[in-house]
Motif scaffolding. Structure first.
Motif, PDB file in Angstrom:
ATOM      1  N   HIS A 241     -43.885  24.729  15.813  1.00 19.26           N
ATOM      2  CA  HIS A 241     -42.757  25.551  15.332  1.00 19.26           C
ATOM      3  C   HIS A 241     -42.496  25.282  13.854  1.00 19.26           C
ATOM      4  O   HIS A 241     -42.226  24.154  13.453  1.00 19.26           O
ATOM      5  CB  HIS A 241     -41.514  25.255  16.158  1.00 19.26           C
ATOM      6  CG  HIS A 241     -40.342  26.118  15.804  1.00 19.26           C
ATOM      7  ND1 HIS A 241     -39.050  25.790  16.139  1.00 19.26           N
ATOM      8  CD2 HIS A 241     -40.269  27.311  15.147  1.00 19.26           C
ATOM      9  CE1 HIS A 241     -38.229  26.729  15.691  1.00 19.26           C
ATOM     10  NE2 HIS A 241     -38.935  27.657  15.106  1.00 19.26           N
TER      11      HIS A 241
ATOM     12  N   ALA B  37     -39.997  36.632  13.325  1.00 19.21           N
ATOM     13  CA  ALA B  37     -40.789  35.654  14.077  1.00 19.21           C
ATOM     14  C   ALA B  37     -42.205  36.157  14.318  1.00 19.21           C
ATOM     15  O   ALA B  37     -42.425  37.352  14.542  1.00 19.21           O
ATOM     16  CB  ALA B  37     -40.128  35.341  15.415  1.00 19.21           C
TER      17      ALA B  37
ATOM     18  N   ASP C 168     -30.069  29.936  14.669  1.00 15.44           N
ATOM     19  CA  ASP C 168     -29.932  30.237  13.240  1.00 15.44           C
ATOM     20  C   ASP C 168     -28.523  30.717  12.915  1.00 15.44           C
ATOM     21  O   ASP C 168     -27.907  30.276  11.934  1.00 15.44           O
ATOM     22  CB  ASP C 168     -30.934  31.320  12.824  1.00 15.44           C
ATOM     23  CG  ASP C 168     -32.363  30.815  12.731  1.00 15.44           C
ATOM     24  OD1 ASP C 168     -32.575  29.592  12.852  1.00 15.44           O
ATOM     25  OD2 ASP C 168     -33.267  31.653  12.545  1.00 15.44           O
TER      26      ASP C 168
ATOM     27  N   LYS D  47     -33.663  32.605   9.774  1.00 12.86           N
ATOM     28  CA  LYS D  47     -34.847  32.120   9.081  1.00 12.86           C
ATOM     29  C   LYS D  47     -36.059  32.906   9.576  1.00 12.86           C
ATOM     30  O   LYS D  47     -35.945  33.767  10.454  1.00 12.86           O
ATOM     31  CB  LYS D  47     -35.047  30.629   9.364  1.00 12.86           C
ATOM     32  CG  LYS D  47     -33.866  29.755   8.953  1.00 12.86           C
ATOM     33  CD  LYS D  47     -34.091  28.314   9.383  1.00 12.86           C
ATOM     34  CE  LYS D  47     -32.909  27.440   9.041  1.00 12.86           C
ATOM     35  NZ  LYS D  47     -33.104  26.036   9.523  1.00 12.86           N
TER      36      LYS D  47
ATOM     37  N   MET E 207     -34.011  31.171  19.116  1.00  5.64           N
ATOM     38  CA  MET E 207     -34.118  30.821  17.700  1.00  5.64           C
ATOM     39  C   MET E 207     -33.084  31.595  16.884  1.00  5.64           C
ATOM     40  O   MET E 207     -32.482  31.044  15.948  1.00  5.64           O
ATOM     41  CB  MET E 207     -35.534  31.106  17.192  1.00  5.64           C
ATOM     42  CG  MET E 207     -36.591  30.216  17.831  1.00  5.64           C
ATOM     43  SD  MET E 207     -38.260  30.366  17.098  1.00  5.64           S
ATOM     44  CE  MET E 207     -38.602  32.108  17.338  1.00  5.64           C
TER      45      MET E 207
ATOM     46  N   GLN F 219     -40.198  26.717  10.500  1.00  3.65           N
ATOM     47  CA  GLN F 219     -39.060  27.528  10.070  1.00  3.65           C
ATOM     48  C   GLN F 219     -39.042  27.597   8.550  1.00  3.65           C
ATOM     49  O   GLN F 219     -39.175  26.588   7.884  1.00  3.65           O
ATOM     50  CB  GLN F 219     -37.746  26.910  10.563  1.00  3.65           C
ATOM     51  CG  GLN F 219     -37.686  26.637  12.045  1.00  3.65           C
ATOM     52  CD  GLN F 219     -36.400  25.959  12.441  1.00  3.65           C
ATOM     53  OE1 GLN F 219     -35.310  26.482  12.201  1.00  3.65           O
ATOM     54  NE2 GLN F 219     -36.502  24.770  13.016  1.00  3.65           N
TER      55      GLN F 219
ATOM     56  N   HIS G 145     -39.569  32.373  11.588  1.00  4.26           N
ATOM     57  CA  HIS G 145     -40.116  31.381  12.514  1.00  4.26           C
ATOM     58  C   HIS G 145     -41.562  31.710  12.878  1.00  4.26           C
ATOM     59  O   HIS G 145     -41.919  32.873  13.074  1.00  4.26           O
ATOM     60  CB  HIS G 145     -39.292  31.357  13.808  1.00  4.26           C
ATOM     61  CG  HIS G 145     -37.876  30.957  13.616  1.00  4.26           C
ATOM     62  ND1 HIS G 145     -37.415  29.665  13.811  1.00  4.26           N
ATOM     63  CD2 HIS G 145     -36.782  31.679  13.231  1.00  4.26           C
ATOM     64  CE1 HIS G 145     -36.116  29.610  13.576  1.00  4.26           C
ATOM     65  NE2 HIS G 145     -35.704  30.820  13.222  1.00  4.26           N
ATOM     66  N   TYR G 146     -42.369  30.654  12.951  1.00  3.05           N
ATOM     67  CA  TYR G 146     -43.697  30.764  13.532  1.00  3.05           C
ATOM     68  C   TYR G 146     -43.811  29.722  14.638  1.00  3.05           C
ATOM     69  O   TYR G 146     -43.322  28.585  14.497  1.00  3.05           O
ATOM     70  CB  TYR G 146     -44.811  30.515  12.512  1.00  3.05           C
ATOM     71  CG  TYR G 146     -46.157  30.384  13.195  1.00  3.05           C
ATOM     72  CD1 TYR G 146     -46.859  31.510  13.599  1.00  3.05           C
ATOM     73  CD2 TYR G 146     -46.669  29.130  13.516  1.00  3.05           C
ATOM     74  CE1 TYR G 146     -48.052  31.396  14.287  1.00  3.05           C
ATOM     75  CE2 TYR G 146     -47.871  29.003  14.207  1.00  3.05           C
ATOM     76  CZ  TYR G 146     -48.558  30.147  14.588  1.00  3.05           C
ATOM     77  OH  TYR G 146     -49.727  30.028  15.288  1.00  3.05           O
ATOM     78  N   GLY G 147     -44.473  30.070  15.724  1.00  2.00           N
ATOM     79  CA  GLY G 147     -44.685  29.095  16.782  1.00  2.00           C
ATOM     80  C   GLY G 147     -45.745  29.570  17.761  1.00  2.00           C
ATOM     81  O   GLY G 147     -46.127  30.745  17.779  1.00  2.00           O
TER      82      GLY G 147
END
Length: 218
Positions: free
Chosen positions: A215, A122, A182, A190, A178, A217, A192-194
């Motif tokens: 967000h 992440a 998952d 996965k 998250m 994925q 993740h960016y957010g």
């Protein structure tokens, strides 16, 4: 920004570190003035003596989400802020090290654990406080861990045992939520960016005072 503010346009010129707090030049020690330099859009601290500009940039926090026997390793903080609350082993990246090296070092310092990084998990940006988190999935090289100087306990938790009401920061709530989603969805994490948008004026330990925006994925 606080939408109730009457100075939203002026507030947008301030960096998360609050440029107004920069009173003296880090190079020559002279007093600073606060203005928008030519060709820029943000308020900066400019030295009135030598003319150099003090730029403020976000800090990077790196850490590991350690998987072992279908459990994750958490540390209970022995320092403020969020004393006595649970966190992934993580901390500020040092000059001269990569994000992965920093995450491995922080894990060793906080949990006395040697880990092998599997993959990035992440990236979470927190604009209000000027921080970016990069969290890696990792595994223990040996099944040994113990509290470091900044931790009072280290413990493995199954997915159903993760103490979501006693986590240290919003970033930990988001990251672990998250991960649990998952694993329950397909058993494979996965990437993740957010963006975590904290409500202005809230404390770091107010872990529910946020929204997760943008967000992605993969």
């Amino acid at each position: 920004m606080d939408s109730s503010s009457d100075h939203s346009s002026a507030s947008s010129l301030h960096s998360p570190g609050d440029v107004q707090n920069v009173k003296f030049c880090q190079w020559c020690g002279g007093p600073t003035k606060h203005e928008i330099p030519e060709g820029e859009e943000r308020l900066r601290a400019v030295c009135a003596s030598c003319g150099k500009i003090a730029y403020q940039n976000p800090k990077m926090v790196v850490g590991c989400l350690i998987e072992h026997d279908n459990k994750v390793l958490l540390c209970k903080r022995k320092i403020e802020p969020s004393y006595g609350l649970w966190t992934l082993p993580a901390g500020y990246l040092e000059i001269g090290e990569s994000a992965m090296e920093g995450a491995i070092r922080e894990t060793r310092e906080e949990a006395n654990a040697d880990v092998e990084v599997i993959s990035p998990f992440a990236q979470l940006d927190i604009p209000l406080i000027g921080q970016t988190y990069i969290i890696f999935l990792a595994r223990l090289k040996k099944p040994h861990f113990s509290p470091g100087p900044e931790s009072s306990e280290c413990q493995l938790f199954s997915l159903n045992e993760i103490p979501f009401t006693s986590l240290s920061f919003s970033s930990m709530v988001v990251t672990l939520s998250m991960y649990v989603e998952d694993m329950k969805a397909g058993g494979k994490p996965k990437f993740h960016y957010g963006t975590i948008n904290k409500r202005p004026g809230t404390s770091p330990s107010d872990i529910h005072a946020y929204t997760l925006d943008h967000h992605i994925q993969l």
